[in-house]
Design a protein around this motif. Sequence first.
Motif, mmCIF file in Angstrom:
data_model
loop_
_atom_site.group_PDB
_atom_site.id
_atom_site.type_symbol
_atom_site.label_atom_id
_atom_site.label_comp_id
_atom_site.label_asym_id
_atom_site.label_seq_id
_atom_site.Cartn_x
_atom_site.Cartn_y
_atom_site.Cartn_z
ATOM 1 N N GLY A 71 -6.320 8.105 4.930
ATOM 2 C CA GLY A 71 -6.173 9.530 4.685
ATOM 3 C C GLY A 71 -6.738 10.370 5.808
ATOM 4 O O GLY A 71 -6.181 11.409 6.168
ATOM 5 N N LYS A 72 -7.836 9.906 6.405
ATOM 6 C CA LYS A 72 -8.461 10.689 7.464
ATOM 7 C C LYS A 72 -7.608 10.720 8.727
ATOM 8 O O LYS A 72 -7.824 11.527 9.625
ATOM 9 C CB LYS A 72 -9.839 10.132 7.787
ATOM 10 C CG LYS A 72 -9.842 8.684 8.264
ATOM 11 C CD LYS A 72 -11.259 8.187 8.469
ATOM 12 C CE LYS A 72 -11.291 6.725 8.913
ATOM 13 N NZ LYS A 72 -12.672 6.230 9.069
ATOM 14 N N ASN A 73 -6.609 9.815 8.804
ATOM 15 C CA ASN A 73 -5.691 9.811 9.937
ATOM 16 C C ASN A 73 -4.391 10.523 9.609
ATOM 17 O O ASN A 73 -3.374 10.329 10.283
ATOM 18 C CB ASN A 73 -5.381 8.370 10.367
ATOM 19 C CG ASN A 73 -6.598 7.650 10.908
ATOM 20 O OD1 ASN A 73 -7.505 8.280 11.435
ATOM 21 N ND2 ASN A 73 -6.628 6.337 10.758
ATOM 22 N N ASN A 74 -4.400 11.337 8.536
ATOM 23 C CA ASN A 74 -3.200 12.056 8.097
ATOM 24 C C ASN A 74 -2.042 11.125 7.783
ATOM 25 O O ASN A 74 -0.874 11.469 7.968
ATOM 26 C CB ASN A 74 -2.768 13.075 9.163
ATOM 27 C CG ASN A 74 -3.802 14.163 9.388
ATOM 28 O OD1 ASN A 74 -4.370 14.680 8.434
ATOM 29 N ND2 ASN A 74 -4.058 14.489 10.642
ATOM 30 N N GLY A 75 -2.394 9.940 7.300
ATOM 31 C CA GLY A 75 -1.356 8.977 6.939
ATOM 32 C C GLY A 75 -0.826 8.178 8.107
ATOM 33 O O GLY A 75 0.073 7.354 7.935
ATOM 34 N N ASN A 76 -1.345 8.400 9.312
ATOM 35 C CA ASN A 76 -0.870 7.670 10.487
ATOM 36 C C ASN A 76 -1.518 6.294 10.565
ATOM 37 O O ASN A 76 -2.569 6.057 9.992
ATOM 38 C CB ASN A 76 -1.174 8.464 11.759
ATOM 39 C CG ASN A 76 -0.456 9.803 11.791
ATOM 40 O OD1 ASN A 76 0.676 9.904 11.319
ATOM 41 N ND2 ASN A 76 -1.102 10.814 12.323
ATOM 42 N N ARG A 122 0.855 -1.179 0.000
ATOM 43 C CA ARG A 122 0.000 0.000 0.000
ATOM 44 C C ARG A 122 0.894 1.234 0.000
ATOM 45 O O ARG A 122 1.919 1.262 0.690
ATOM 46 C CB ARG A 122 -0.891 -0.009 1.246
ATOM 47 C CG ARG A 122 -1.672 1.279 1.459
ATOM 48 C CD ARG A 122 -2.365 1.257 2.816
ATOM 49 N NE ARG A 122 -3.518 0.373 2.815
ATOM 50 C CZ ARG A 122 -4.768 0.788 2.609
ATOM 51 N NH1 ARG A 122 -5.005 2.066 2.363
ATOM 52 N NH2 ARG A 122 -5.766 -0.046 2.649
ATOM 53 N N LYS A 123 0.529 2.254 -0.778
ATOM 54 C CA LYS A 123 1.291 3.497 -0.797
ATOM 55 C C LYS A 123 0.671 4.493 0.166
ATOM 56 O O LYS A 123 -0.537 4.602 0.279
ATOM 57 C CB LYS A 123 1.356 4.071 -2.213
ATOM 58 C CG LYS A 123 2.243 3.252 -3.145
ATOM 59 C CD LYS A 123 2.436 3.935 -4.492
ATOM 60 C CE LYS A 123 3.382 3.116 -5.374
ATOM 61 N NZ LYS A 123 3.595 3.757 -6.702
ATOM 62 N N ASN A 124 1.538 5.223 0.850
ATOM 63 C CA ASN A 124 1.110 6.248 1.778
ATOM 64 C C ASN A 124 1.816 7.545 1.399
ATOM 65 O O ASN A 124 3.026 7.684 1.636
ATOM 66 C CB ASN A 124 1.462 5.843 3.216
ATOM 67 C CG ASN A 124 0.915 6.810 4.247
ATOM 68 O OD1 ASN A 124 0.576 7.940 3.933
ATOM 69 N ND2 ASN A 124 0.851 6.358 5.487
ATOM 70 N N PRO A 125 1.114 8.501 0.780
ATOM 71 C CA PRO A 125 1.752 9.742 0.327
ATOM 72 C C PRO A 125 2.475 10.495 1.427
ATOM 73 O O PRO A 125 3.430 11.225 1.160
ATOM 74 C CB PRO A 125 0.573 10.565 -0.221
ATOM 75 C CG PRO A 125 -0.466 9.553 -0.584
ATOM 76 C CD PRO A 125 -0.326 8.470 0.444
ATOM 77 N N ALA A 126 2.036 10.320 2.666
ATOM 78 C CA ALA A 126 2.683 11.025 3.772
ATOM 79 C C ALA A 126 4.066 10.457 4.087
ATOM 80 O O ALA A 126 4.915 11.158 4.643
ATOM 81 C CB ALA A 126 1.801 10.953 5.022
ATOM 82 N N PHE A 127 4.295 9.189 3.723
ATOM 83 C CA PHE A 127 5.572 8.528 3.969
ATOM 84 C C PHE A 127 5.953 7.725 2.716
ATOM 85 O O PHE A 127 5.828 6.496 2.688
ATOM 86 C CB PHE A 127 5.481 7.610 5.186
ATOM 87 C CG PHE A 127 5.137 8.319 6.469
ATOM 88 C CD1 PHE A 127 6.126 8.869 7.268
ATOM 89 C CD2 PHE A 127 3.814 8.450 6.870
ATOM 90 C CE1 PHE A 127 5.813 9.531 8.445
ATOM 91 C CE2 PHE A 127 3.488 9.113 8.043
ATOM 92 C CZ PHE A 127 4.500 9.659 8.833
ATOM 93 N N PRO A 128 6.416 8.403 1.651
ATOM 94 C CA PRO A 128 6.612 7.744 0.352
ATOM 95 C C PRO A 128 7.727 6.713 0.318
ATOM 96 O O PRO A 128 7.746 5.858 -0.569
ATOM 97 C CB PRO A 128 6.923 8.915 -0.588
ATOM 98 C CG PRO A 128 7.461 9.990 0.306
ATOM 99 C CD PRO A 128 6.716 9.840 1.596
#
Length: 445
Positions: free
Chosen positions: A299-304, A265-271
């Motif tokens: 996304g609603k968790n700011n990427g956390n 899975r990709k997470n834009p906040a942590f690329p």
Amino acid sequence: MLLLASSSPSVAPNPTAFTIPLINKHPSSDPIKTLKSLASASLTRAHHLKRPKSKPPLTETQVFSESYREYSISLSFGTPPQTIPFILDTGSSLVWFPCTSQYNCIFCGIDPSKIPSFIPELSSSSKFIGCQNPKCAWISNPNALSRCQDCKSSKNCSQTCPPYTYLYGSGGTYGRLLSDTLNFPEKLFTDFIVGCSNFSINIPAGIAGFGRTPLSLPSQLGLSKFSYCLISQRFNDTSESSDLVLYRGSSSDAKTPGLSHTRFRKNPAFPDFYYVDLLKITVGGESVSIPYKYLLSEGKNNGNGGTIVDSGTSFTVMATPIFDAVATAFEAEMGNFSRASADVVASTGLNLCFYITGLKLEKIKVPKLTFEFKGGAKLKLPVVNYFAPAVVGNSSLGCLTIVTDGALVPVGPAIILGNTQQQNFYVEFDLENERFGFRKQNCNK
């Protein structure tokens, strides 16, 4: 030595596979010192992975001789080639090495003059990256490029890309980007972008970033996948090797037998990170109650939240709500053994230990620990991957080699799957098909 390995029929006839020895070294022959060192290093690294823009707590990190070491490889750069050791790190992307005969490293526990360094002046193919090179932006903050004043009015600007500062959990490094040739026996990769560091804190060896951004080794080589099999640390001072295999060319038809898979899975906040969807943790066959919001990075968790696979973290690190649930389940399953007191456990650097005085670990029925991923893949861990013996004073202990970072609400990944839990598994990062594969395997040659 780097070897070109022909692909076996069980893998694929098309991709080219480069095999690199993967060395495991340890900081101490003292088991308690090693456990505490690895636990401390895991928590410090977790702090950085979750907060990559914050300053690492350098003065708070316990430093041991060679405490930076995890699993290392050797790569050869330059013309003629210079061979340099690197730490394998799937949690970062920059590939860098010490890059001057005057290399300086503080808090490293080693004489800087004895650290292997790359010397650009001895390579006819070395050149520093210029300000006008778009690859300069791979590591420099876009605002930093404004410092390239000489390039604004000149088409033949000779000014180099601004220096980088790259931070890790245990320290950081400072230098300039260099372009040179990465040498394999049957293949040369020219114009490889590598960090040329002249100063570091607590990191005397170079680091080979295997993360997911364009700066990483897999991205620059155009790898379709890479795999490794980590030998057991055993918390002693032996040095052995296994294999890191790099695959180039299409692997769409390649199926390594016996693997269980789950999607990346990709997470834009942590690329940089390799996220996987961990859906359930079971202890002794019973599912642990964990809030679902912690298991997936939304996304609603700011990427956390969510889980990443990281070769550079020793012990798996969990946010407190997850760890507490796992610890409670373990305590219930270890009913015949009492939980060790907080002061005794503190001596190990871990968070959960049980008194096992008079018994050998292999004689104890330790509850089974399993991680279940989206898609049905189940990582059933051998006991040695998550439970270790320790002696503190007159007390014999059995300790969980999974730790908590103390975060009540996850910031960044909620679970960092460390290399201790990956030992004696063949693991495959299938980049072309965006999936993580694994199977249990004896990694000792």
